[in-house]
Design a protein around this motif. Structure first.
Motif, short mmCIF file in Angstrom:
data_model
loop_
_atom_site.label_atom_id
_atom_site.label_comp_id
_atom_site.label_asym_id
_atom_site.label_seq_id
_atom_site.Cartn_x
_atom_site.Cartn_y
_atom_site.Cartn_z
N LEU A 1 10.80 40.11 66.33
CA LEU A 1 10.68 41.22 67.27
C LEU A 1 9.24 41.27 67.75
N THR A 2 9.06 41.31 69.06
CA THR A 2 7.72 41.43 69.64
C THR A 2 7.66 42.69 70.49
N HIS A 3 6.66 43.51 70.23
CA HIS A 3 6.51 44.80 70.90
C HIS A 3 5.38 44.71 71.92
N PHE A 4 5.71 45.00 73.17
CA PHE A 4 4.72 45.07 74.24
C PHE A 4 4.46 46.55 74.51
N ALA A 5 3.41 47.08 73.92
CA ALA A 5 3.11 48.50 74.01
C ALA A 5 2.02 48.71 75.05
N ARG A 6 2.40 49.34 76.15
CA ARG A 6 1.45 49.60 77.24
C ARG A 6 1.11 51.08 77.38
N GLY A 7 1.56 51.89 76.45
CA GLY A 7 1.27 53.31 76.51
C GLY A 7 2.28 54.11 77.30
N HIS A 8 3.42 53.51 77.64
CA HIS A 8 4.47 54.23 78.36
C HIS A 8 5.28 55.08 77.37
N LEU B 1 12.17 49.54 76.89
CA LEU B 1 13.27 48.62 77.16
C LEU B 1 13.33 47.61 76.01
N VAL B 2 14.52 47.41 75.46
CA VAL B 2 14.74 46.41 74.43
C VAL B 2 15.63 45.32 75.01
N SER B 3 15.12 44.08 75.02
CA SER B 3 15.88 42.95 75.56
C SER B 3 16.23 41.99 74.44
N PHE B 4 17.35 41.31 74.59
CA PHE B 4 17.89 40.44 73.56
C PHE B 4 18.10 39.03 74.10
N ASP B 5 17.79 38.04 73.26
CA ASP B 5 17.98 36.64 73.63
C ASP B 5 19.39 36.36 74.11
N SER B 6 19.49 35.50 75.12
CA SER B 6 20.78 34.96 75.52
C SER B 6 21.12 33.75 74.66
N ARG B 7 22.38 33.43 74.61
CA ARG B 7 22.81 32.19 73.94
C ARG B 7 22.22 31.01 74.70
N GLU B 8 21.77 30.02 73.94
CA GLU B 8 21.16 28.84 74.55
C GLU B 8 21.73 27.59 73.88
N ILE B 9 22.41 26.76 74.65
CA ILE B 9 22.98 25.53 74.11
C ILE B 9 21.84 24.63 73.63
N GLY B 10 21.98 24.13 72.40
CA GLY B 10 20.94 23.26 71.84
C GLY B 10 19.71 23.98 71.38
N ARG B 11 19.81 25.27 71.11
CA ARG B 11 18.65 26.05 70.66
C ARG B 11 18.05 25.43 69.40
N THR B 12 16.75 25.28 69.39
CA THR B 12 16.06 24.67 68.24
C THR B 12 14.89 25.53 67.80
N GLY B 13 15.15 26.77 67.56
CA GLY B 13 14.09 27.67 67.11
C GLY B 13 13.85 28.79 68.09
N ILE C 1 10.42 45.72 73.86
CA ILE C 1 10.59 44.95 72.64
C ILE C 1 11.49 43.77 72.97
N SER C 2 11.02 42.57 72.65
CA SER C 2 11.80 41.35 72.83
C SER C 2 12.40 40.97 71.48
N VAL C 3 13.74 40.89 71.43
CA VAL C 3 14.45 40.53 70.21
C VAL C 3 14.92 39.08 70.35
#
Length: 265
Positions: free
Chosen positions: A18-25, A29-41, A59-61
């Motif tokens: 989880l990565t938090h981008f805190a700009r003082g707002h 918004l929480v976003s989640f990874d899409s499925r990726e064929i051949g994902r390697t990490g 927050i990027s999940v």
């Protein structure tokens, strides 16, 4: 741990980050990874600039494998999400395909008030969806109990499920999800593919998805209108219509084939 510009890694697991981008707002918004064929990490953390301009911290999940965020780290990551999201006055979630499922699965934990879920799944467990075999290779260690959406449903959650109704499996998932999340509205984007908003994004109008989500209430007609306006000039749509619609819509399919050829000449 600093990760990208002002992004801070708030959960650092082998399967989830989880990565938090805190700009003082005061909105998140929480976003989640899409499925990726051949994902390697893990992919790099994704901050969506257009939401930043609209006044949202983010927050990027991310997940290192296509596991629909269901693994031994899920519960711990969920607690972190809940704690970090709690101070915000408004929380939105967005995801595509696997990420669309994630946006719904964690909506209760983050206190989401709105969601954009594009081509989501209700479940990938073989016992739940014996007829949907698309994700069998990735469902081996999917915990049916931990992944279940019904116990985590938010009946008042507003938002949009975007789906290509010509994809019968995706449409089934969308309609099942609407039974669990009755305040969500379905945007039917015919021949939009998986994820269903590809005509909009390939047409350079990703901002339409932002407007649809941030409308009050979230407005699926923003997506359907933009999809219709762009489709005759997007070869992706025309090719899908010509190939997949020729039995049901022979005249439209023939037109689409000719139109696509003229655009790409």
């Amino acid at each position: 741990m600093a990760e990208a510009e002002d992004g801070i890694r708030i959960f650092d697991g082998a399967r989830l980050r989880l990565t938090h981008f805190a700009r003082g707002h005061d909105k998140l918004l929480v976003s989640f990874d899409s499925r990726e064929i051949g994902r390697t990490g893990f992919k790099p953390p994704n901050m969506i600039n257009v939401y930043d301009r609209r006044g949202y911290d983010q927050i990027s999940v991310r997940t290192s494998v296509n596991d629909w965020f269901i693994n031994a780290e899920t519960t711990a990551a969920e607690r972190v999400l809940e704690a970090v999201a709690k101070p915000y006055r408004d929380v939105a979630a967005v995801g595509f395909s696997m990420g669309a499922y994630g946006a719904l699965r964690f909506a209760r934990a983050i206190g989401a008030t709105r969601v954009l879920s594009v081509s989501p799944q209700w479940s990938i467990h073989p016992d739940d969806v014996p007829f949907d075999k698309r994700y069998r290779a990735e469902a081996g260690d999917y915990d049916q109990r931990l992944g279940a959406l019904e116990p985590r449903a938010v009946p008042t959650l507003r938002g949009i499920i975007a789906v290509d109704p010509m994809n019968r499996l995706d449409l089934w998932h969308a309609e099942r999800l609407q039974m669990i999340f009755p305040a969500l509205r379905i945007a039917r984007l015919a021949f939009g593919g998986h994820p269903a908003t590809q005509v909009i994004t390939r047409g350079g109008r990703y901002g339409a998805t932002v407007r649809a989500l941030l409308s009050d209430p979230p407005d699926p007609t923003v997506l359907t209108k933009m999809h219709r306006e762009l489709r005759r000039d997007v070869p992706f749509y025309l090719d899908r219509l010509s190939q997949r619609g020729k039995d049901r819509f022979p005249q439209a399919a023939l037109w689409a084939k000719q139109r696509s050829a003229s655009l790409q000449a």
